[in-house]
Structure formats: structure tokens, C-alpha cells
Scaffold this active site. Structure first.
Site, PDB file in Angstrom:
ATOM      1  N   ASP A 292      -0.808  24.170 -28.304  1.00 18.98           N
ATOM      2  CA  ASP A 292      -0.486  24.489 -26.905  1.00 18.98           C
ATOM      3  C   ASP A 292      -0.314  26.002 -26.780  1.00 18.98           C
ATOM      4  O   ASP A 292      -0.971  26.759 -27.487  1.00 18.98           O
ATOM      5  CB  ASP A 292       0.792  23.735 -26.525  1.00 18.98           C
ATOM      6  CG  ASP A 292       0.826  23.389 -25.048  1.00 18.98           C
ATOM      7  OD1 ASP A 292       0.859  22.213 -24.697  1.00 18.98           O
ATOM      8  OD2 ASP A 292       0.773  24.336 -24.232  1.00 18.98           O
TER       9      ASP A 292
ATOM     10  N   SER B 211      -0.327  16.451 -19.120  1.00 25.20           N
ATOM     11  CA  SER B 211       0.192  17.271 -20.222  1.00 25.20           C
ATOM     12  C   SER B 211       1.575  16.820 -20.627  1.00 25.20           C
ATOM     13  O   SER B 211       1.998  17.028 -21.757  1.00 25.20           O
ATOM     14  CB  SER B 211       0.300  18.737 -19.803  1.00 25.20           C
ATOM     15  OG  SER B 211      -0.896  19.421 -20.001  1.00 25.20           O
TER      16      SER B 211
ATOM     17  N   HIS C 244       4.476  26.041 -21.022  1.00 26.15           N
ATOM     18  CA  HIS C 244       3.827  24.731 -21.195  1.00 26.15           C
ATOM     19  C   HIS C 244       4.029  24.202 -22.611  1.00 26.15           C
ATOM     20  O   HIS C 244       4.425  23.044 -22.793  1.00 26.15           O
ATOM     21  CB  HIS C 244       2.334  24.899 -20.895  1.00 26.15           C
ATOM     22  CG  HIS C 244       1.554  23.635 -20.789  1.00 26.15           C
ATOM     23  ND1 HIS C 244       1.042  22.972 -21.873  1.00 26.15           N
ATOM     24  CD2 HIS C 244       1.176  22.905 -19.710  1.00 26.15           C
ATOM     25  CE1 HIS C 244       0.371  21.904 -21.481  1.00 26.15           C
ATOM     26  NE2 HIS C 244       0.446  21.828 -20.173  1.00 26.15           N
TER      27      HIS C 244
END
Lengths: 659, 85
Positions: free
Chosen positions: A32, A435, A105
Site C-alpha cells: 500500500d 480498499s 491509506h
């Protein structure tokens, strides 16, 4: 995360759950945007020594030292060569050339999967509770492959290569790219060898829903995860000048609007460009917006960006309305001005009020956190849908998990909106997407792995799928927020994850490497294409008939050809037989089959109707016969096949599609 | 058209490790030599050993096509840029 552990039943004390030290043997790798190591979610107190088999390490960078890692965050690396040859050397004033997460994220997904327990977590007072990852005692290894300019394939492969060498047990990838055959899909190729090395690979299904066939990451050796909602919401009241009362959602926690009514305008009416309705940058006329609440349509630009556009134009509030794409799905954002997101129906009512009133006014109340929201889960409108765009005979997505308004760890580099203009710093943030659902399943797989270290990734995947639920406790089918009606296996695959049941599934469809190779033969891959996909020499036996229907997958998809359009699949008025093999992972038992169908156009039968297992890991096969009749092209229908011994239900969805 | 042909982009080269030409004793030498035969400036970006056998490098379209013709090369895939979901 807060609330999802309870929602998933992880809070229940059951002997099925693995002890924390066996949890501590499982390592979750996250590809990520990196990690913010200072968070309490990476606290390692209570964790024993790092598993001795671990070969990973902590890659040092300008703002990332060896001490950034610990017994929780046991590995952190970054991969930027592909990115830098494309974009030039990383500008370290703009982003960290280290594993450090500048975006948020990666920290969010890593802490969702395996974050340590953190009491009193919240975002600006919303979603308060004890935050913990799904596998809160598992170890985390972070591989930074996503940068401001994107996630480059050559970096992703290098990270996968490293993760396998380092010794992760689960690989979590909340990223997606183009669709292609498996032999030219780099992530699929890497995932094959990872799975062949005993690594469970889970990927996000994509956020291109509710469009059909909008999925990403559909290789059968990958667990493809869609998104559903939680039983939690963040309602805010909206009062119109005609005393109509509406409800929206918000995460705004700043200075509230006064209690008096405020003039209300629609973005499309106070703009000198076509982008006004969407409140695109520069589209609003300040003189017409100043000191007013602006109604903006969702779409075309980031939701939080619209709030900035309204604020910069002098607006003092925003009502963000869904259009038909997202229907009644409400995604909450931590906007920088008083705001509320509303569904399409409410949005239309507000626009109607504006267009029929001389001086329309409104006021937006403060947001709150509401629990026990029903029905839940519902399939998120944005969650990508089947049928499988690469191999229609494999049902995808595989499963859904919580992916809407998920609170989890966040970077210290940017505020909750991720906007440069957002000065706030938070430890947790609430965001939505597949996600977020993917690392939920990654963490759940880690729990199953800890409980059953000897299980293959395929067995873990099967356990999560055959125990997933497709109906509420009321018996009503899980809904799809995009339609307001019952969802289908093209929306939720096998259903919503139920980790407690997955720990004791009874039987599993334990696809082997040879099964995957046979699958590629059934696709008529050449030896070269098989070698490109699997990096193995394998020649399909000419004497053997390989079919996609016989591929040992925990769900069924039966593509049928209408009489006129006969192509690859079976012709529509015909007899089709699929054979599958079940492995007993429980006590000896006898299982009986049940069939449920929504359609008369397909008659189904199963031989044998009972399977008696006398020993653990004993395998038994069965054959499903589908007697199909012709239906108009484009017709879909669904059925369900269950094996039960009275204690376990081993459920598989069946999707029929006539083309 | 000329510009596109000359423009370099990153490719992921999948090799058939078990079919390394006899003249080489080491994969790294094989990779370097195969690259040199199609481009005098290309170099190996990453070498992959575990999930993929091969390497990544920057090539023009022409060079990539020429490399794909070589023995032992399974595929030369243009790099895909992925996005966060």
C-alpha cells in the site's frame, strides 16, 4: 477499527478462536502507501518475540529509522524504482522516500487487518470505541508500493517478491489496475506463486459498482473482496424553510451553523459553467454563494474537494446529494464546513423545494454516531459487481466485508480529508471503499490461519466463503443499496464474511496447484501461457477433458448460451455436469445436500445426495447435474447448494447467466 | 508515431528460468546479455526471484518486441499503473 469486530462477532468469546500467541505466529503483509509507525495501533506490548522464521526487515529512510519497527510492525520496506524511472527522483519535500505513509491509506488498511487494541479511539468524536484490527495479535509487515503518482507494476512485483521471501502468511492488496488475461496480469502472476507458496492473497474488488462486470483482481487464486455497510451511521438533520425534515450523514465537527435558517442555493444555479451542479473547482459565483448553504451533486470530483470549492466561494454549508449512480448509499466525510450527504430521493426533494420556492432556506444540524442501524450489511453501491469480466465461469466477487465508513489508523502527514488545506491531525480516520473491506478479510484469514496453520490458502478461502451469510436474521435477503432490492451473488459472491463460522466450516473445497493448472488448461492456455502465469512447466494431458465447471471452486457460475448465440459455454437446452471435491476438516460426519433455486429454467440434481466422512482430511466428490432450458439472452438467475450435517452448513451460490 | 516508437517505458520481462541458454552460468549475466542485444542503454531495474522469474527494465516498443523473440523469454509485459481502491 471500531464496531466491525463486534459486527463480525469477533467480540464473542468462543473456544474456536486461536490463542493470542498462535495469532502472534501469523504475519500479514500489506502492499500500500506505507505506514505511520508512531500510532498506538502498532504498540507491541503483550507480543512475544518475532517469529524466528521471519526474514524481513525495517528499511531505513530519512524519516524512518530501524526503531520505527518493533514486535508488531516487524517489517517495513519501500519500492520506488518503477515510480522513479517514470516520474524522476522522488521530491522528498513532497513525499517520503521511505516506508512512511504520507497518504493515510496504507496505515488505514494495515491497522484494519491487524492493528493492536487502542481504547477511546474516534475521529473528531465520531465512531468512538476500542479500535482493534481483525487479527489484533498478528504481526504486520508493510511494503510501500504506492506513491503520489500511483502504484507501479514493477514496484508491486518487487514487493510481492520480497514479501514471499520474507515469509508473510497473508498478502493484502487494496489496489487495482487494468483487466487482462491471467498470463499478462502481473498481480495475478505474482499472486499465483504466492498462493502456491501457501500465502493467502486478498484483493479489493474495485469501486466501480454498481456497473455490472466492473470487477478487478478476479484470478481464482485471489480472494476478491467486495464492500458492505456496518450497522453504524453518522446522521445529521436537515431542516428546510418549508419545515420539511430530512436526514443526511456527516463527520463535520467544527463550529456549527447558527440555529436560524440560512439561504439555500443549488450549485447548478449559481455557476457560470456546466460544472456548477457538481461544485467543480472554480465553477461557483462567489456573489451568489456567499453566506449560503450550497447543494452539490456527488460525482466528477472528490467529495471533500466540493466542500473546499463551496467554502472558497464564501458558502457556509454544503448539502451533497447522490445522483442515480449511488442511490441511497451515504458515505460520510470529515468536511471542512458544516455539511451533510443525502441520498438521491432526499436530494431530489431538496432540489424541488429550491426550484419551487422564492427564497429557499435550510439549516444543517450537528452529526452524531448511531449504532444498530438496520438493515445491515447492505452491499455498497460503489462495490464492483460481477459477472466476472475475465472468466464468466468463475463467480466473483468471492465475498463482501465491511467497507463503508470504516474507522482505522491514519497518517500524521495529512488531515482526515487528505487535502493540503486541511490543518487537522488525527490518529484515526473514517473512509470507505473495497480498499477497506479487503484488509478486513486479510485479517480474518490470519485468524483462520492461526487456528488452522496446516490449511492451504484455498481451504481458508473456502472456509470464509461457504460460511458467509446471504440473509439477515429476519430471513430477508441482504439488500443492495444501489437498487434498494435484494442483492445477488453477482453483488456479494458467497455472501458476507462470518469469521466465527469460518473457524469451523466442516468441509472445504481445497483447490490444489494441479486444480489451478487444470483450470488454465480448461481455458485452453498454451504451455507458454501457462508457464507465464505459473512459472511452472505443465502440459495439459490431451487424454484428459478439462472443464471450468469441474474446477474445485467454492461457488458456481454457469454461463449458458441462448440457442441463437451459441459460443463458448454450454448450449442453453442441455445437460451440464459439474464435479467438485469436498475435504472434511471437522469430526467424522454425514452430510446431506439441499438445493434451492429461484428459477424453473434449470432443473438441478446432485449425486450422491449424502457424503459420509469417517476421517479428517478425507475427500469425497459429488456431481451436480443442471438440466437447462433456453431463456432470453441477458437473463440471470440464482440458486444455492448446501451440504449439512445438522451442525455445519457448507453453502455455495450458483449463478446462471444466459448470453 | 516516431516519438511513440522512441519513447521508453517500463516492461516486466518474464523468463523461462529452466531454459537459460547453455552459454550462461548465471541468470544475471543472461538478463544483461539479452538486454544488451536489443538496447545499448537498457539496464535491469529489478530482478525477480520468487513470485515471478525475470526482471523489469525500460525499453522502446521496438526493443520490447525484439526481446520477446529471444529464446527463454516467456513474455514482455508493459508495466500497469495500479490505483488504490
Amino acid at each position: 477499527t471500531t464496531r466491525t469486530p463486534e459486527f463480525l462477532g469477533l467480540g464473542k468469546s468462543t473456544t474456536l478462536f486461536p490463542a493470542s500467541d498462535s495469532m502472534g505466529e501469523v504475519i500479514v503483509g500489506i502492499l500500500d502507501t506505507g505506514v505511520w509507525p508512531e500510532l498506538k495501533s502498532f504498540d507491541d506490548s503483550g507480543l512475544g518475540p518475532v517469529p524466528s522464521r521471519w526474514k524481513g526487515d525495517c528499511q531505513v529512510g530519512k524519516n524512518f529509522s530501524a526503531s520505527s519497527c518493533n514486535r508488531k510492525l516487524i517489517g517495513a520496506k519501500f519500492f520506488s524504482k518503477g515510480y522513479e524511472v517514470a516520474f524522476g527522483p522522488i521530491d522528498e519535500t513532497m513525499e517520503s522516500r521511505s516506508p512512511r505513509d504520507d497518504d493515510g491509506h496504507g496505515t488505514h488498511t494495515a491497522t484494519t487487518a491487524a492493528g493492536s487494541v487502542v481504547p477511546s479511539a474516534n475521529l473528531l468524536g465520531y465512531a468512538s470505541g476500542t479500535a482493534r484490527g481483525m487479527a489484533s495479535h498478528a504481526r504486520v509487515a508493510v511494503y510501500k508500493v504506492c506513491w503520489l503518482g500511483g502504484c507501479f507494476g514493477s514496484d508491486i512485483v518487487a514487493a510481492m517478491d520480497a514479501a514471499v521471501a520474507d515469509g508473510v502468511d497473508v498478502l493484502s492488496m487494496s489496489i487495482g489496475g487494468g483487466l487482462s488475461e491471467y498470463y499478462s496480469d502481473t498481480v495475478a502472476i505474482g499472486a499465483f506463486t504466492a498462493a502456491a507458496n501457501g500465502i493467502f492473497v486478498s484483493c479489493s474488488a474495485g469501486n466501480s459498482g454498481p456497473i455490472p462486470s466492473s470487477l478487478s483482481n478476479v484470478a481464482p487464486w485471489i480472494t476478491t473482496v467486495g464492500a458492505g455497510t456496518l450497522d453504524r451511521d453518522f446522521p445529521a438533520s436537515i431542516t428546510l424553510g418549508n419545515n420539511e425534515l430530512h436526514s443526511g450523514v456527516t463527520l463535520y465537527n467544527g463550529k456549527q451553523l447558527s440555529d436560524s435558517m440560512v439561504p439555500l442555493v443549488y450549485g447548478g444555479n449559481v455557476s457560470n459553467s456546466s460544472g456548477g451542479a457538481l461544485c467543480m473547482a472554480g465553477s461557483l459565483i462567489p456573489e451568489k454563494v456567499a453566506r449560503k448553504i450550497v447543494v452539490c451533486d456527488r460525482g466528477g470530483s472528490a467529495r471533500v474537494q466540493k466542500g473546499v470549492v463551496v467554502k472558497d466561494a464564501g458558502g457556509i454549508g454544503m448539502i451533497l446529494t447522490n445522483t442515480d449512480t449511488f442511490g441511497e448509499e451515504l458515505v460520510a466525510d470529515a468536511h471542512l464546513l458544516p455539511s451533510a450527504a443525502v441520498g438521491q430521493k432526499t436530494g431530489d426533494a431538496i432540489k424541488k423545494y429550491i426550484s419551487s420556492t422564492r427564497n429557499p432556506t435550510a439549516k444543517i444540524g450537528p452529526g452524531t454516531t448511531k449504532l444498530e442501524v438496520q438493515p445491515s450489511p447492505v452491499v455498497a453501491a460503489f462495490s464492483s459487481r460481477g459477472p466476472n469480466p475475465v472468466t464468466p465461469a468463475i463467480l466473483k466477487p468471492d465475498i463482501i466485508a465491511p467497507g463503508v465508513n470504516i474507522l482505522a489508523g491514519w497518517t500524521g502527514a495529512v488531515g482526515p480529508t487528505g487535502l493540503q488545506s486541511d490543518p487537522r491531525h488525527v490518529n484515526f480516520n473514517i473512509i470507505s471503499g473495497t480498499s477497506m473491506s479487503c484488509p478486513h478479510v486479510s485479517g480474518l484469514a490470519a485468524i483462520v490461519k492461526a487456528a488452522h496453520p496446516e490449511w492451504s490458502p484455498a481451504a481458508i478461502k473456502s472456509a470464509l466463503m461457504t460460511t458467509a451469510y446471504t440473509a439477515y436474521k429476519t430471513g430477508q435477503k441482504i439488500e443492495d443499496v444501489a437498487t434498494g432490492g435484494p442483492a445477488t451473488p453477482f453483488d456479494y459472491g458467497a455472501g458476507h464474511a462470518d469469521p466465527v463460522a469460518a473457524l469451523d466450516p466442516g468441509l472445504v473445497y481445497d483447490a490444489t496447484i494441479d486444480d489451478y493448472l487444470g483450470f488454465l488448461c480448461a481455458l485452453n492456455y498454451t504451455p507458454n501461457q501457462i508457464k507465464s502465469t505459473t512459472h511452472r512447466d505443465f502440459t495439459c494431458q490431451t487424454s484428459k477433458k478439462y472443464t471450468l465447471g469441474d474446477f474445485n471452486y467454492p461457488s458456481f457460475s454457469v454461463p449458458l448460451e441462448t440457442a441463437s448465440g451459441r459460443r463458448g459455454g454450454a448450449d442453453s437446452s442441455s445437460i451440464i455436469k459439474y464435479t467438485r471435491t469436498l475435504t472434511n476438516v471437522g469430526a467424522p460426519a454425514t452430510y446431506k445436500v439441499s438445493l434451492y433455486s429461484q428459477t424453473q429454467a434449470v432443473k438441478m440434481s446432485v449425486e450422491p445426495e449424502t457424503l459420509s466422512f469417517k476421517a479428517q482430511y478425507e475427500k469425497k466428490s459429488y456431481t451436480v447435474t443442471f438440466k437447462t432450458s433456453s431463456m432470453p439472452s441477458g437473463t440471470t438467475s440464482f440458486a444455492r447448494l448446501e451440504w449439512s450435517d445438522g451442525k455445519h452448513i457448507v453453502g455455495s451460490p450458483i449463478a446462471f447467466s444466459w448470453t | 508515431e516516431e516519438k511513440i516508437q522512441k519513447a521508453k517505458r517500463t516492461y516486466i520481462v518474464h523468463v523461462d528460468k529452466s531454459n537459460m541458454p547453455e552459454t550462461f552460468t548465471d541468470h544475471a549475466l543472461w538478463y544483461d546479455s539479452s538486454l544488451k542485444s536489443v538496447s545499448d542503454s537498457a539496464s535491469v531495474l529489478y530482478r525477480y526471484e520468487n513470485v515471478v522469474h525475470g526482471y523489469s527494465t525500460m525499453l522502446t516498443t521496438e526493443e520490447a518486441e525484439a526481446l520477446g523473440e529471444q529464446p527463454g523469454i516467456l513474455s514482455v509485459l508493459p508495466e500497469v499503473i495500479y490505483e488504490l481502491h
